[in-house]
Enzyme design. Structure first.
Site, short mmCIF file in Angstrom:
data_model
loop_
_atom_site.label_atom_id
_atom_site.label_comp_id
_atom_site.label_asym_id
_atom_site.label_seq_id
_atom_site.Cartn_x
_atom_site.Cartn_y
_atom_site.Cartn_z
N ARG A 1 0.93 -1.21 0.01
CA ARG A 1 -0.02 0.05 -0.05
C ARG A 1 0.87 1.25 -0.02
O ARG A 1 0.48 2.01 -0.60
CB ARG A 1 -1.05 0.00 1.20
CG ARG A 1 -1.74 1.35 1.23
CD ARG A 1 -3.06 1.22 2.19
NE ARG A 1 -3.02 0.54 3.37
CZ ARG A 1 -2.15 0.94 4.41
NH1 ARG A 1 -1.56 1.88 4.44
NH2 ARG A 1 -2.16 0.21 5.37
N LYS B 1 -8.91 5.19 -19.75
CA LYS B 1 -9.46 5.57 -20.94
C LYS B 1 -8.17 5.39 -22.14
O LYS B 1 -7.61 4.24 -22.23
CB LYS B 1 -9.67 6.93 -21.05
CG LYS B 1 -10.84 7.14 -19.85
CD LYS B 1 -12.25 6.46 -20.13
CE LYS B 1 -12.96 6.69 -18.94
NZ LYS B 1 -13.38 7.71 -18.16
N ASP C 1 -7.79 17.89 -15.30
CA ASP C 1 -8.12 16.30 -15.99
C ASP C 1 -7.74 16.27 -17.42
O ASP C 1 -8.48 16.69 -18.13
CB ASP C 1 -9.59 16.12 -15.71
CG ASP C 1 -10.10 14.78 -16.00
OD1 ASP C 1 -9.36 14.20 -16.59
OD2 ASP C 1 -11.17 14.19 -15.24
C1 LIG Z 1 -13.79 8.53 -17.06
C2 LIG Z 1 -13.56 9.66 -16.52
C3 LIG Z 1 -13.06 9.87 -15.10
C4 LIG Z 1 -13.28 8.90 -14.05
O1 LIG Z 1 -12.35 7.79 -14.00
P1 LIG Z 1 -12.62 6.26 -13.89
O2 LIG Z 1 -11.45 5.62 -14.17
O3 LIG Z 1 -13.93 5.69 -14.50
O4 LIG Z 1 -12.93 6.26 -12.28
C5 LIG Z 1 -12.82 11.12 -14.57
N1 LIG Z 1 -12.69 12.28 -15.45
C6 LIG Z 1 -13.01 12.00 -16.90
C7 LIG Z 1 -12.59 13.06 -18.04
C8 LIG Z 1 -13.33 10.77 -17.33
O5 LIG Z 1 -13.55 10.45 -18.68
#
Ligand SMILES: *Cc1c(COP(=O)(O)O)cnc(C)c1O
Length: 389
Positions: free
Chosen positions: A45, A194, A169
């Site tokens: 962890r 993604k 992000d």
């Molecule tokens: C999918 C996504 C998230 C969340 O991510 P997870 O891996 O599903 O928890 C956050 N920000 C954006 C822009 C996303 O497309």
């Protein structure tokens, strides 16, 4: 060194065996030679050698100081929000990811954190929203699903002048195309689920901090709250990063071809893609992104749920599914799928209507993808002439 060369050669060869692929240290604990004396790791962890390679690699890719890997994108975002304290105020884009919206407006609201959602393309709106309690500006660019572009340099000037943290992000652009820290951000987060994972097979998140000081705070949260990424999933992301630019470049080329094709179709009212010259954010995107990305949204001329249903059940290569960024092309209906948790009255801020569709353009040949869209467009043909292909 160029981005991908640097990235590939930042992955260390295993010193003890010469293995060219990073070993997966599938272990919870590490043996001490005497109390308190170990080889840098004591418990997974707190730190794991496979995860450490990934964390260093994403820090290199984003030109930051420190990387940290989490069990999901939301866990990564949560780790950044844990830098806040009761009473703090956040300014976020009015069309941010639904999960981030939910986290801020429900769980963090319970802890006395407030948030203002503004159009981050509008500097005056940002300035107006700043209060003495404001601590953080939260940016996504390109946004989802309307692909709006936020000028990271401009927002970072505001953040610096008001002594606020700026977190971007970077899920939709990836470090292959856009490096927010070089543009003035303090923190970058990813849903590595993604494009970084890239193969629709691992849920994961990453944070990169511009400075060691901020990075240490994130690593503290990571260890204290515990939402770490497992060794094997860390390995999958290392593997994903090796081909990230190659994939992202092709995703972007395919998306450009599709956006241009859809722009000329009579069954389509509007196409949203930053690579199109007519897109309102095209010049800002060109100034901060090397590639325009693999997501294309478009509004059907017949802007209804029925038309959306007909279209999304007619494509064969574009599979109807949530998520994005993988090898296989996907289609989503934001109003009923990805953005269903966003209150209906907020849909206009997101540019969402019943006939809006979002494509995550995969790595199939673009001619095949266009053929698939062409045949699905027949299901929503607006008149006889549109049937003449
Ligand atoms: C999918 C996504 C998230 C969340 O991510 P997870 O891996 O599903 O928890 C956050 N920000 C954006 C822009 C996303 O497309």
């Amino acid at each position: 060194m160029s981005f991908t060369t640097d990235l590939i050669h930042s992955i260390p060869v295993d010193e003890s065996t010469g293995a060219i692929s990073v070993p997966i240290y599938q272990t919870t604990t590490f043996v001490h030679s005497s109390p308190g004396v170990h080889q840098g790791y004591d418990y997974t962890r707190s730190g794991n050698p496979t995860r450490k390679v990934l964390e260093d690699l994403i820090a290199t890719a984003e030109k930051g100081s420190t990387g940290a890997a989490f069990a999901s994108g939301m866990a990564a975002i949560d780790a950044v929000l844990r830098l806040l304290k009761t009473g703090d105020h956040v300014i976020a884009g009015n069309d941010i990811y639904g999960g981030t919206y939910r986290l801020l407006t429900t769980l963090y609201k319970n802890f006395g954190i407030t948030v203002s959602f503004v159009d981050l393309q509008n500097e005056a709106e940002i300035l107006l929203a700043i209060t003495p309690q404001t601590r953080l500006i939260w940016v996504e660019t390109p946004t989802n699903p309307s692909l709006k572009i936020v000028d990271i340099r401009k927002v970072s000037h505001i953040a610096k002048s008001k002594n606020l943290l700026l977190c971007v992000d970077n899920t939709f652009a990836t470090p292959a195309a856009q490096r927010p820290i070089e543009l003035g951000a303090d923190l970058v987060v990813h849903s590595a689920t993604k494009y970084i994972g890239g193969h629709s097979d691992v849920i994961s998140g990453l944070v990169v901090a511009a400075t060691k000081e901020l990075g240490d705070q994130i690593l503290y949260v990571q260890n204290a709250a515990g939402a770490i990424l497992s060794p094997i999933e860390s390995w999958l992301l290392i593997r994903g990063l090796e081909t990230l630019e190659l994939r992202f470049k092709q995703h972007s080329e395919n998306a450009q071809a599709i956006a241009e094709y859809l722009s000329e179709r009579p069954e389509v009212k509007e196409v949203f893609y930053p690579g199109l010259k007519v897109h309102a954010g095209h010049s800002v995107a060109a100034s901060q992104q090397k590639y325009f990305g693999g997501i294309v949204s478009f509004r059907l001329k017949e802007d209804t749920i029925e038309a959306a249903r007909k279209f999304t059940t007619s494509t064969k290569l574009f599979k109807l599914a949530e998520s994005l960024g993988g090898i296989k092309s996907l289609i989503a209906h934001p109003a009923s799928m990805t953005h269903a948790s966003i209150p209906k009255e907020r849909h206009p801020a997101f540019g969402i209507t019943d006939g809006l569709l979002r494509l995550s353009v995969g790595l199939e040949y673009p001619v095949d993808l266009i053929k698939d869209l062409k045949s699905a467009l027949k299901s929503v043909a607006i008149n006889e002439s549109a049937l003449i292909l």
